[in-house]
Design an enzyme around this catalytic site. Structure first.
Site, PDB file in Angstrom:
ATOM      1  N   ASP A  73      30.091  22.354  -1.543  1.00 30.23           N
ATOM      2  CA  ASP A  73      31.265  23.232  -1.710  1.00 30.23           C
ATOM      3  C   ASP A  73      32.409  22.832  -0.781  1.00 30.23           C
ATOM      4  O   ASP A  73      33.220  23.670  -0.394  1.00 30.23           O
ATOM      5  CB  ASP A  73      30.896  24.704  -1.462  1.00 30.23           C
ATOM      6  CG  ASP A  73      29.703  25.161  -2.279  1.00 30.23           C
ATOM      7  OD1 ASP A  73      29.730  24.962  -3.502  1.00 30.23           O
ATOM      8  OD2 ASP A  73      28.748  25.694  -1.689  1.00 30.23           O
ATOM      9  N   LYS A  77      34.926  18.663  -3.082  1.00 24.78           N
ATOM     10  CA  LYS A  77      34.796  17.307  -3.627  1.00 24.78           C
ATOM     11  C   LYS A  77      35.543  17.145  -4.941  1.00 24.78           C
ATOM     12  O   LYS A  77      36.052  16.068  -5.243  1.00 24.78           O
ATOM     13  CB  LYS A  77      33.312  16.972  -3.832  1.00 24.78           C
ATOM     14  CG  LYS A  77      32.518  16.817  -2.539  1.00 24.78           C
ATOM     15  CD  LYS A  77      31.094  16.368  -2.802  1.00 24.78           C
ATOM     16  CE  LYS A  77      30.271  17.404  -3.519  1.00 24.78           C
ATOM     17  NZ  LYS A  77      30.109  18.658  -2.745  1.00 24.78           N
ATOM     18  N   GLY A 127      29.019  22.912  -8.800  1.00 23.77           N
ATOM     19  CA  GLY A 127      30.295  23.238  -9.412  1.00 23.77           C
ATOM     20  C   GLY A 127      31.466  22.528  -8.772  1.00 23.77           C
ATOM     21  O   GLY A 127      31.551  22.419  -7.551  1.00 23.77           O
TER      22      GLY A 127
END
Length: 431
Positions: free
Chosen positions: A13, A16, A40
């Site tokens: 998280d 990226k 995600g």
């Protein structure tokens, strides 16, 4: 010219998605090499938000080839759903810009069910804090040599034998947990419903990538999660089920270790973590809550609130070593705007001894206490800054001190979710 591997330098998280999207302008090919749809990526391009969890970030950029490598576990139903969602936003997706490794293992509904049972049933094992999307069980089947892979969908005449082999294992577990067994017919029907679309993207990607590399194409290897969730080098057992360090780019794509020449680590200017496990610099007070609110720290995949804390230089210094990181992209510096003082964890105290690393022992990880250094904050804003001249002097001092503490230079500095709000120190593809 260099091929670049991008890895998370914390617990994932780190932002990226934006950095990979930014770098993809220089790349010809973007490759996902591990993980699944539990990772995600949120991209904001010209005010439009794209949420990706399985497809490589390059998919939203025209003219780029996106590759899902053999190191990824692919949920075929989610793949079809994610492709449809992006097409609904006007993104072109076809075999021209998406290929999937023929030997990538598949995630089935039985994997998701087992994952959820383990997380929600005390008798089934330790609660890890997974996304319950079947990632771990699918990797177990891969290592256990009973996985159904993308290529198996092409030879559907032999699929029954492979399903039977898989169910010998899974139905034994289900009997032990006291739940209904899965029928072979149900698994066959599940695969038949999606096989044609999945097969339309299948390729011998190790060969394709080698040919592209020999032709001088620039390849960007995109990692999921972060190095601290690596199955070997992370905070075990509170980790993911794959290798997330940079070396996995080679095995997860089918290219040799010399295919990439630069490793870019992504780290937030503070620290976050989703799920269970140790977090030495975690803030459970109003400051931690404020950082979370400012940073909109909620998981792209799960929506879960992330745990927040001060920047932990010990951890990032360690991941710089385990991933061979050449440079850092420091993200979300703007979230620290306005703090009178900012703390950075520079070492740990373990049973009275000062140490400069995170122990591998689960028990020791739970006992380490952070040792902080206090740094002067800044009153001005860094949000949207695109050059060093736009930054307050104290913010520049903070960045430079982070470089000293982690033993790696800052190559990129991100000051908002927008791609253009980036300060480039040096270009990993060119410098």
């Amino acid at each position: 010219m260099a091929n670049v591997v991008v890895v998370g330098a914390q617990w994932g998280d780190e932002g990226k998605g934006k950095i990979v999207d930014w770098l993809s302008l220089e790349a010809d090919v973007v490759v996902r090499f591990q993980g699944g749809h539990n990772a995600g990526h949120t991209l904001v391009i010209d005010g439009v938000t794209y949420k990706l969890s399985l497809l490589p970030s390059g998919i939203v950029r025209p003219g780029k080839l996106s590759v899902i490598g053999n190191g990824v576990v692919v949920d075929p139903y989610h793949l079809v759903k994610e492709i449809a969602a992006l097409r609904g936003q006007g993104v072109h997706i076809s075999r021209d810009n998406l290929r999937i490794a023929e030997n990538a293992p598949l995630i089935l509904s039985l994997h998701r069910e087992l994952d959820a049972l383990r997380e929600n049933t005390a008798a089934a094992g330790t609660k890890i804090g997974t996304t319950m999307r079947g990632i771990g069980p699918a990797y177990e089947d891969k290592v256990g040599r009973r996985a159904i892979r993308v290529m198996d969908l092409e030879d559907f005449g032999t699929i029954d034998m492979k399903i039977a082999r898989l169910l010998v294992h899974h139905n034994a577990i289900r009997r032990g947990l006291g739940i209904a067994e899965v029928s072979a017919a149900a698994v066959r029907e599940e695969l038949a419903a999606v096989k044609d679309e999945v097969l339309s993207y299948m390729d011998r990607t190790w060969l394709l990538l080698d040919e592209l590399r020999r032709d001088g194409k620039r390849i960007l290897f995109e990692g999921a999660q972060g190095a601290l969730l690596d199955i070997d080098h992370g905070t075990y057992p509170y980790v993911t089920s794959s290798n997330t360090v940079s070396a996995a780019a080679a095995t997860g794509s089918g290219l040799g270790p010399k295919a990439a020449q630069y490793v870019l680590g992504i780290a937030k200017a503070y620290t976050t973590r989703v799920g269970e496990g140790p977090f030495p610099s975690e803030l459970t007070d109003a400051t931690g809550q404020l950082i979370g609110e400012r940073g909109r720290e909620f998981g792209t995949v799960t929506g879960r609130a992330r745990r927040c804390g001060w920047f932990d230089a010990v951890l990032v210094r360690q991941t710089c070593r385990t991933s061979g990181i050449d440079g850092i992209a420091l993200t979300k510096l703007d979230i620290l705007d306005g703090f009178a003082e900012i703390k950075v964890c520079t070492a740990y105290r373990l049973d009275g001894e000062i140490i400069d690393y995170l122990p591998a022992s689960q028990a020791a990880q739970a006992r380490v206490e952070p040792i902080y250094e206090t740094i002067e904050g800044w009153e001005g804003t860094t949000q949207g800054a695109r050059s060093w001249a736009d930054l307050p002097a104290a913010a520049i001092k903070y960045v430079r001190h982070v470089e000293e503490l982690i033993g790696a230079p800052v190559a990129l500095l991100s000051t908002s979710p927008e791609r253009a709000d980036t300060i480039l120190v040096h270009n990993p593809f060119r410098d």
